[in-house]
Design a protein around this motif. Structure first.
Motif, mmCIF file in Angstrom:
data_model
loop_
_atom_site.group_PDB
_atom_site.id
_atom_site.type_symbol
_atom_site.label_atom_id
_atom_site.label_comp_id
_atom_site.label_asym_id
_atom_site.label_seq_id
_atom_site.Cartn_x
_atom_site.Cartn_y
_atom_site.Cartn_z
ATOM 1 N N HIS A 52 -41.689 67.018 88.169
ATOM 2 C CA HIS A 52 -42.931 67.776 88.031
ATOM 3 C C HIS A 52 -43.817 67.546 89.255
ATOM 4 O O HIS A 52 -43.669 66.537 89.953
ATOM 5 C CB HIS A 52 -43.705 67.338 86.785
ATOM 6 N N VAL A 53 -44.717 68.495 89.505
ATOM 7 C CA VAL A 53 -45.762 68.246 90.486
ATOM 8 C C VAL A 53 -47.033 67.889 89.728
ATOM 9 O O VAL A 53 -47.326 68.454 88.670
ATOM 10 C CB VAL A 53 -45.997 69.438 91.426
ATOM 11 N N PHE A 54 -47.775 66.945 90.278
ATOM 12 C CA PHE A 54 -48.975 66.395 89.654
ATOM 13 C C PHE A 54 -50.175 66.782 90.512
ATOM 14 O O PHE A 54 -50.197 66.514 91.717
ATOM 15 C CB PHE A 54 -48.832 64.875 89.557
ATOM 16 N N VAL A 55 -51.171 67.428 89.910
ATOM 17 C CA VAL A 55 -52.349 67.870 90.651
ATOM 18 C C VAL A 55 -53.283 66.693 90.890
ATOM 19 O O VAL A 55 -53.840 66.125 89.940
ATOM 20 C CB VAL A 55 -53.096 68.991 89.890
ATOM 21 N N VAL A 56 -53.466 66.325 92.160
ATOM 22 C CA VAL A 56 -54.337 65.191 92.504
ATOM 23 C C VAL A 56 -55.704 65.649 92.985
ATOM 24 O O VAL A 56 -56.643 64.844 93.065
ATOM 25 C CB VAL A 56 -53.680 64.277 93.564
ATOM 26 N N HIS A 57 -55.825 66.936 93.331
ATOM 27 C CA HIS A 57 -57.141 67.456 93.724
ATOM 28 C C HIS A 57 -57.194 68.950 93.433
ATOM 29 O O HIS A 57 -56.197 69.659 93.577
ATOM 30 C CB HIS A 57 -57.411 67.212 95.208
ATOM 31 N N HIS A 58 -58.373 69.399 93.028
ATOM 32 C CA HIS A 58 -58.595 70.811 92.705
ATOM 33 C C HIS A 58 -59.946 71.218 93.287
ATOM 34 O O HIS A 58 -60.981 70.720 92.851
ATOM 35 C CB HIS A 58 -58.571 71.003 91.180
ATOM 36 N N ALA A 59 -59.910 72.086 94.281
ATOM 37 C CA ALA A 59 -61.134 72.653 94.841
ATOM 38 C C ALA A 59 -61.375 73.995 94.164
ATOM 39 O O ALA A 59 -60.514 74.885 94.198
ATOM 40 C CB ALA A 59 -61.011 72.829 96.356
ATOM 41 N N PHE A 60 -62.524 74.133 93.538
ATOM 42 C CA PHE A 60 -62.822 75.367 92.819
ATOM 43 C C PHE A 60 -62.972 76.558 93.754
ATOM 44 O O PHE A 60 -63.361 76.429 94.914
ATOM 45 C CB PHE A 60 -64.116 75.222 92.016
ATOM 46 N N ARG A 61 -62.702 77.729 93.222
ATOM 47 C CA ARG A 61 -63.010 78.966 93.938
ATOM 48 C C ARG A 61 -64.524 79.021 94.142
ATOM 49 O O ARG A 61 -65.293 78.730 93.219
ATOM 50 C CB ARG A 61 -62.536 80.169 93.122
ATOM 51 N N GLY A 94 -54.833 66.294 87.278
ATOM 52 C CA GLY A 94 -54.048 65.636 86.242
ATOM 53 C C GLY A 94 -53.016 66.538 85.605
ATOM 54 O O GLY A 94 -52.151 66.055 84.863
ATOM 55 N N ALA A 95 -53.086 67.830 85.884
ATOM 56 C CA ALA A 95 -52.079 68.755 85.334
ATOM 57 C C ALA A 95 -50.712 68.442 85.921
ATOM 58 O O ALA A 95 -50.581 68.059 87.076
ATOM 59 C CB ALA A 95 -52.468 70.195 85.631
ATOM 60 N N SER A 96 -49.678 68.594 85.102
ATOM 61 C CA SER A 96 -48.303 68.332 85.516
ATOM 62 C C SER A 96 -47.472 69.587 85.253
ATOM 63 O O SER A 96 -47.466 70.106 84.134
ATOM 64 C CB SER A 96 -47.735 67.138 84.732
ATOM 65 N N ILE A 97 -46.785 70.075 86.293
ATOM 66 C CA ILE A 97 -46.099 71.358 86.219
ATOM 67 C C ILE A 97 -44.658 71.200 86.693
ATOM 68 O O ILE A 97 -44.421 70.554 87.721
ATOM 69 C CB ILE A 97 -46.804 72.405 87.111
ATOM 70 N N PRO A 98 -43.675 71.765 85.993
ATOM 71 C CA PRO A 98 -42.291 71.704 86.473
ATOM 72 C C PRO A 98 -42.185 72.246 87.901
ATOM 73 O O PRO A 98 -42.724 73.314 88.193
ATOM 74 C CB PRO A 98 -41.534 72.591 85.475
ATOM 75 N N ASN A 104 -44.998 83.948 91.732
ATOM 76 C CA ASN A 104 -45.496 85.175 91.114
ATOM 77 C C ASN A 104 -45.355 85.081 89.606
ATOM 78 O O ASN A 104 -44.298 85.388 89.047
ATOM 79 C CB ASN A 104 -44.745 86.391 91.658
ATOM 80 N N GLN A 105 -46.391 84.579 88.948
ATOM 81 C CA GLN A 105 -46.453 84.483 87.486
ATOM 82 C C GLN A 105 -45.320 83.640 86.914
ATOM 83 O O GLN A 105 -44.832 83.920 85.825
ATOM 84 C CB GLN A 105 -46.444 85.887 86.867
ATOM 85 N N GLU A 106 -44.907 82.622 87.628
ATOM 86 C CA GLU A 106 -43.800 81.780 87.178
ATOM 87 C C GLU A 106 -44.240 80.610 86.313
ATOM 88 O O GLU A 106 -43.460 80.084 85.531
ATOM 89 C CB GLU A 106 -43.016 81.268 88.392
ATOM 90 N N SER A 107 -45.510 80.188 86.462
ATOM 91 C CA SER A 107 -46.001 79.092 85.618
ATOM 92 C C SER A 107 -47.057 79.552 84.627
ATOM 93 O O SER A 107 -47.274 78.909 83.601
ATOM 94 C CB SER A 107 -46.563 77.956 86.486
#
Length: 257
Positions: A107-116, A127-131, A188-191
């Motif tokens: 999985h990939v783990f989100v360590v930072h998120h910059a808002f739009r 903290g989100a975890s995605i295949p 393209n809409q895969e997750s």
């Protein structure tokens, strides 16, 4: 490997996956050990603040001690630290949200998120975890792994989150080859239905460290008039972060825009 530690980790993972609360019997069945052993593990974890017990039901859930450990990890994560200002710059330039991820297992783990930048309601995804196979960030990372690691991931579990998720190892391998050639990955809409992503790998002194990418509605991110500008912006920022991580000009191996 220490068996008791391994079992304790499995208990925590089951609580994370099967929540919000599980009893001793359920946990014993899921972990595959005797109830007294699971109970002893839970009491120890509770004493360290890693799980808490509901006083009414007797069931267990994850505790606040895990949040402290998670925050400590984020504060010491070098890729995250180096990418903070660059992610904000990319979010402003692309007018989209930006994620920075590292690969953990499959999985990939989100360590930072910059808002739009636009002032709309947004949910923090740190903290989100995605295949890895369902997102541009995962493909951008895996494409630059050593061959044996890449093969192990292609031979492993490849889940589908939407009907567009790619789960065929041969098709994924071709996509990874293309990522290696161009230096960026598309999603393209895969997750998530309606969402798209464009990501590029980030390198440190030893190899690929993770990825950075923009995430947003498919009609904006992959729009024909904006897609190439997004690709150029993502790759430029990834290259700058790589240099700050010590990758050097020649070691990143990402084609120039």
């Amino acid at each position: 490997m220490v068996q008791s530690v391994q079992r304790a980790v499995r208990v925590l993972r089951e609580l994370a996956a099967g929540g919000p609360r599980l009893g001793v019997t359920e946990l014993a069945e899921r972990v595959g050990v005797a109830k007294p052993t699971v109970h002893a593990l839970l009491r120890t974890l509770e004493g360290e603040g890693l799980v808490v017990q509901d006083s009414e039901t007797g069931r267990y859930q994850l505790g606040p001690g895990l949040l402290l450990l998670g925050n400590a990890y984020l504060e010491t994560q070098e890729l995250r630290a180096r990418s903070l200002s660059w992610a904000d710059t990319l979010a402003t330039r692309a007018d989209e949200a930006v994620w920075v991820t590292v690969l953990t297992g499959d999985h990939v783990f989100v360590v930072h998120h910059a808002f739009r930048p636009e002032g709309v309601v947004q949910i923090l995804e740190v903290g989100a975890s995605i295949p890895w196979n369902t997102c541009a960030l995962g493909k951008a990372t895996v494409a630059f792994l050593p061959p044996e690691q890449r093969k192990a991931l292609l031979d492993g579990d490849l889940p589908a989150l939407t009907g567009a998720s790619v789960t065929d190892p041969a098709a994924l391998s071709r996509q990874l080859d293309e990522v290696g050639r161009t230096g960026h990955a598309l999603e393209n809409q895969e997750s998530a239905l309606g969402d798209a992503g464009i990501a590029a790998p980030v390198f440190d002194r030893t190899g690929v460290a993770g990825a950075i990418g923009i995430i947003g509605p498919v009609e904006r991110v992959l729009d024909d008039s904006a897609r190439q500008d997004h690709i150029v912006a993502v790759r430029e920022v990834a290259r700058q972060i790589s240099r700050e991580l010590g990758a050097g000009r020649g070691s990143a191996r990402v084609p120039r825009p």
